[in-house]
Motif scaffolding. Structure first.
Motif, PDB file in Angstrom:
ATOM      1  N   SER A 118       0.824  -1.209   0.000  1.00 54.63           N
ATOM      2  CA  SER A 118       0.000   0.000   0.000  1.00 54.63           C
ATOM      3  C   SER A 118       0.858   1.260   0.000  1.00 54.63           C
ATOM      4  O   SER A 118       0.638   2.184  -0.795  1.00 54.63           O
ATOM      5  CB  SER A 118      -0.930  -0.004   1.214  1.00 54.63           C
ATOM      6  OG  SER A 118      -1.748   1.143   1.222  1.00 54.63           O
ATOM      7  N   SER A 119       1.846   1.320   0.871  1.00 46.14           N
ATOM      8  CA  SER A 119       2.706   2.503   0.920  1.00 46.14           C
ATOM      9  C   SER A 119       3.580   2.591  -0.329  1.00 46.14           C
ATOM     10  O   SER A 119       3.929   3.690  -0.772  1.00 46.14           O
ATOM     11  CB  SER A 119       3.568   2.502   2.182  1.00 46.14           C
ATOM     12  OG  SER A 119       4.321   1.316   2.300  1.00 46.14           O
ATOM     13  N   SER A 120       3.912   1.442  -0.927  1.00 42.36           N
ATOM     14  CA  SER A 120       4.679   1.456  -2.182  1.00 42.36           C
ATOM     15  C   SER A 120       3.875   2.104  -3.299  1.00 42.36           C
ATOM     16  O   SER A 120       4.412   2.889  -4.094  1.00 42.36           O
ATOM     17  CB  SER A 120       5.062   0.032  -2.596  1.00 42.36           C
ATOM     18  OG  SER A 120       5.983  -0.526  -1.699  1.00 42.36           O
ATOM     19  N   LEU A 121       2.585   1.776  -3.374  1.00 40.17           N
ATOM     20  CA  LEU A 121       1.724   2.379  -4.390  1.00 40.17           C
ATOM     21  C   LEU A 121       1.618   3.882  -4.180  1.00 40.17           C
ATOM     22  O   LEU A 121       1.689   4.666  -5.137  1.00 40.17           O
ATOM     23  CB  LEU A 121       0.342   1.734  -4.362  1.00 40.17           C
ATOM     24  CG  LEU A 121      -0.694   2.309  -5.346  1.00 40.17           C
ATOM     25  CD1 LEU A 121      -0.207   2.186  -6.786  1.00 40.17           C
ATOM     26  CD2 LEU A 121      -2.038   1.604  -5.164  1.00 40.17           C
ATOM     27  N   ALA A 122       1.477   4.295  -2.922  1.00 45.76           N
ATOM     28  CA  ALA A 122       1.390   5.718  -2.626  1.00 45.76           C
ATOM     29  C   ALA A 122       2.687   6.436  -3.006  1.00 45.76           C
ATOM     30  O   ALA A 122       2.664   7.539  -3.572  1.00 45.76           O
ATOM     31  CB  ALA A 122       1.087   5.928  -1.139  1.00 45.76           C
ATOM     32  N   PHE A 123       3.797   5.797  -2.729  1.00 46.38           N
ATOM     33  CA  PHE A 123       5.096   6.390  -3.058  1.00 46.38           C
ATOM     34  C   PHE A 123       5.286   6.466  -4.566  1.00 46.38           C
ATOM     35  O   PHE A 123       5.768   7.476  -5.102  1.00 46.38           O
ATOM     36  CB  PHE A 123       6.207   5.549  -2.425  1.00 46.38           C
ATOM     37  CG  PHE A 123       7.581   6.131  -2.562  1.00 46.38           C
ATOM     38  CD1 PHE A 123       8.012   7.124  -1.695  1.00 46.38           C
ATOM     39  CD2 PHE A 123       8.451   5.693  -3.552  1.00 46.38           C
ATOM     40  CE1 PHE A 123       9.285   7.676  -1.811  1.00 46.38           C
ATOM     41  CE2 PHE A 123       9.716   6.230  -3.687  1.00 46.38           C
ATOM     42  CZ  PHE A 123      10.137   7.226  -2.808  1.00 46.38           C
ATOM     43  N   PHE A 124       4.898   5.415  -5.274  1.00 50.05           N
ATOM     44  CA  PHE A 124       5.009   5.386  -6.733  1.00 50.05           C
ATOM     45  C   PHE A 124       4.147   6.475  -7.361  1.00 50.05           C
ATOM     46  O   PHE A 124       4.566   7.165  -8.296  1.00 50.05           O
ATOM     47  CB  PHE A 124       4.599   4.009  -7.251  1.00 50.05           C
ATOM     48  CG  PHE A 124       4.724   3.846  -8.736  1.00 50.05           C
ATOM     49  CD1 PHE A 124       5.968   3.880  -9.343  1.00 50.05           C
ATOM     50  CD2 PHE A 124       3.604   3.646  -9.525  1.00 50.05           C
ATOM     51  CE1 PHE A 124       6.089   3.731 -10.724  1.00 50.05           C
ATOM     52  CE2 PHE A 124       3.711   3.492 -10.896  1.00 50.05           C
ATOM     53  CZ  PHE A 124       4.959   3.532 -11.499  1.00 50.05           C
ATOM     54  N   SER A 125       2.947   6.654  -6.831  1.00 51.08           N
ATOM     55  CA  SER A 125       2.057   7.709  -7.330  1.00 51.08           C
ATOM     56  C   SER A 125       2.663   9.083  -7.102  1.00 51.08           C
ATOM     57  O   SER A 125       2.568   9.974  -7.959  1.00 51.08           O
ATOM     58  CB  SER A 125       0.691   7.606  -6.651  1.00 51.08           C
ATOM     59  OG  SER A 125       0.070   6.367  -6.916  1.00 51.08           O
ATOM     60  N   ALA A 126       3.315   9.250  -5.939  1.00 47.09           N
ATOM     61  CA  ALA A 126       3.966  10.526  -5.647  1.00 47.09           C
ATOM     62  C   ALA A 126       5.113  10.776  -6.627  1.00 47.09           C
ATOM     63  O   ALA A 126       5.312  11.903  -7.099  1.00 47.09           O
ATOM     64  CB  ALA A 126       4.479  10.526  -4.209  1.00 47.09           C
TER      65      ALA A 126
END
Length: 350
Positions: free
Chosen positions: A331-339
């Motif tokens: 989940s945090s990886s997806l958020a980081f990738f989106s950022a």
């Protein structure tokens, strides 16, 4: 200014309408990948104007910058490639970056996380000069580094706080083989050999069984489904003899930063294979001015890691993640990738 420790190769790539790639003193991985891109964009021209990013982890820390450099150089040639790839940035996770700094960080991380003894660390500090071509001629250095490998054999080097797969034949067969001896001479300046492991400690076993199935090999055209190939998770003989990559990609970082490309680097902080210390040592060698001070970054109101913005580069950690960060923190990886794609750092507060 970062300089190559050994030699610098001048890459000269041209992508033509005949999909040919001419390379002088090139690296196979970058050449082949660029050839693929030339052909892909020719086949799907509707994507030629799309923004383009390159991402990878682990040894892709070498592959990704090398490919990005090829794309960047071709984009900036006045009379070169007929193809312009709209490259905007690169994203790298737990990346092998600069051999000398990677080795030093690998050792210091093992010591700072109580994997090796003070004595072993002192011997390596005293006898190993990872910046020198002659470091592996020192027997004390070789034996001490082999001791680090021996201790990492007891745990999962890719995730030092999770369990190993009990009875993992892949691990056993590798360490029982002639490729690994406790007191053997380390024959390469490359990063330490790949040890088996992962978030699911038995993942490598599952993959080996799957890819050795007759129907799978036939579907992949790897064999005729009768005369099967013996697939393994990693060919150590090839790995240990691979010399097709630069000892450091930091000069490429400098070129891409100067060209205005977005560069984000992240590290799962429980990875012992390409640990956060190795990456920090490598990035420190760039001596980039700090833009935003070290701070936590958040996801779902929890600290997901820490982050620092430099002029031209962003570095972040993932708290409690091993080598392949998305396997541990999806989940945090997806958020980081989106950022990363948006070019806006992840939240600085809950």
């Amino acid at each position: 200014m970062i300089k190559e420790k050994t030699f610098t190769l001048k890459d000269n790539y041209v992508c033509t309408s005949q999909h040919k790639l001419y390379a002088l003193f090139s690296f196979l991985s970058a050449r082949d990948a660029y050839t693929f891109l030339c052909n892909w964009f020719e086949k799907f021209p509707e994507h030629k104007e799309s923004t383009f990013y390159i991402a990878g982890e682990s040894y892709a820390g070498k592959y990704v910058p090398e490919l990005a450099e090829v794309v960047y150089d071709n984009n900036n040639k006045k009379n070169g490639s007929s193809l312009h790839i709209n490259l905007k940035g690169i994203l790298l996770g737990n990346p092998e970056t600069s051999d000398a700094e990677d080795w030093r960080g690998w050792v210091d991380y093992a010591w700072s996380h109580a994997v090796i003894s003070d004595e072993t660390h002192r011997i390596i500090t005293r006898t190993c000069n990872f910046s020198s071509d002659n470091t592996w001629s020192n027997d004390e250095c070789n034996e001490a580094v082999a001791e680090v490998l021996k201790q990492y054999h007891e745990i999962d080097i890719y995730s030092i706080y999770t369990s190993v797969c009990i009875g993992d034949s892949a691990r056993s067969s590798y360490f029982d083989s002639a490729l690994f001896k406790t007191n053997s001479r380390i024959s390469s300046k490359r990063m330490p050999p790949r040890l088996m492991g992962g978030y699911d400690p038995c993942l490598d076993d599952y993959a080996r069984v799957f890819y050795n199935r007759a129907d799978v090999q036939k579907s992949l055209h790897a064999s005729d489904g009768v005369n099967l190939k013996n697939w393994s998770i990693c060919n150590m003989e090839i790995f240990n003899n691979w010399t097709g990559s630069k000892p450091s990609v930091l000069p490429i970082y400098e070129k891409l930063i100067a060209g205005g490309l977005r560069i984000w680097v992240y590290s799962g902080d429980t990875d012992g294979r390409v640990p956060v210390l190795a990456t920090r040592y490598s990035l420190s060698a760039l001596e980039l001015p700090i833009k935003t001070a070290w701070r936590p970054w958040y996801h779902e109101k929890q600290v997901s890691g820490w982050l620092q913005e430099y002029e031209g580069l962003t570095f972040a950690t993932f708290r409690g993640a091993g080598h392949a960060v998305p396997c541990f923190k999806p989940s945090s990886s997806l958020a980081f990738f989106s950022a990363f794609l948006s070019g806006v750092p992840p939240p600085p507060s809950r």
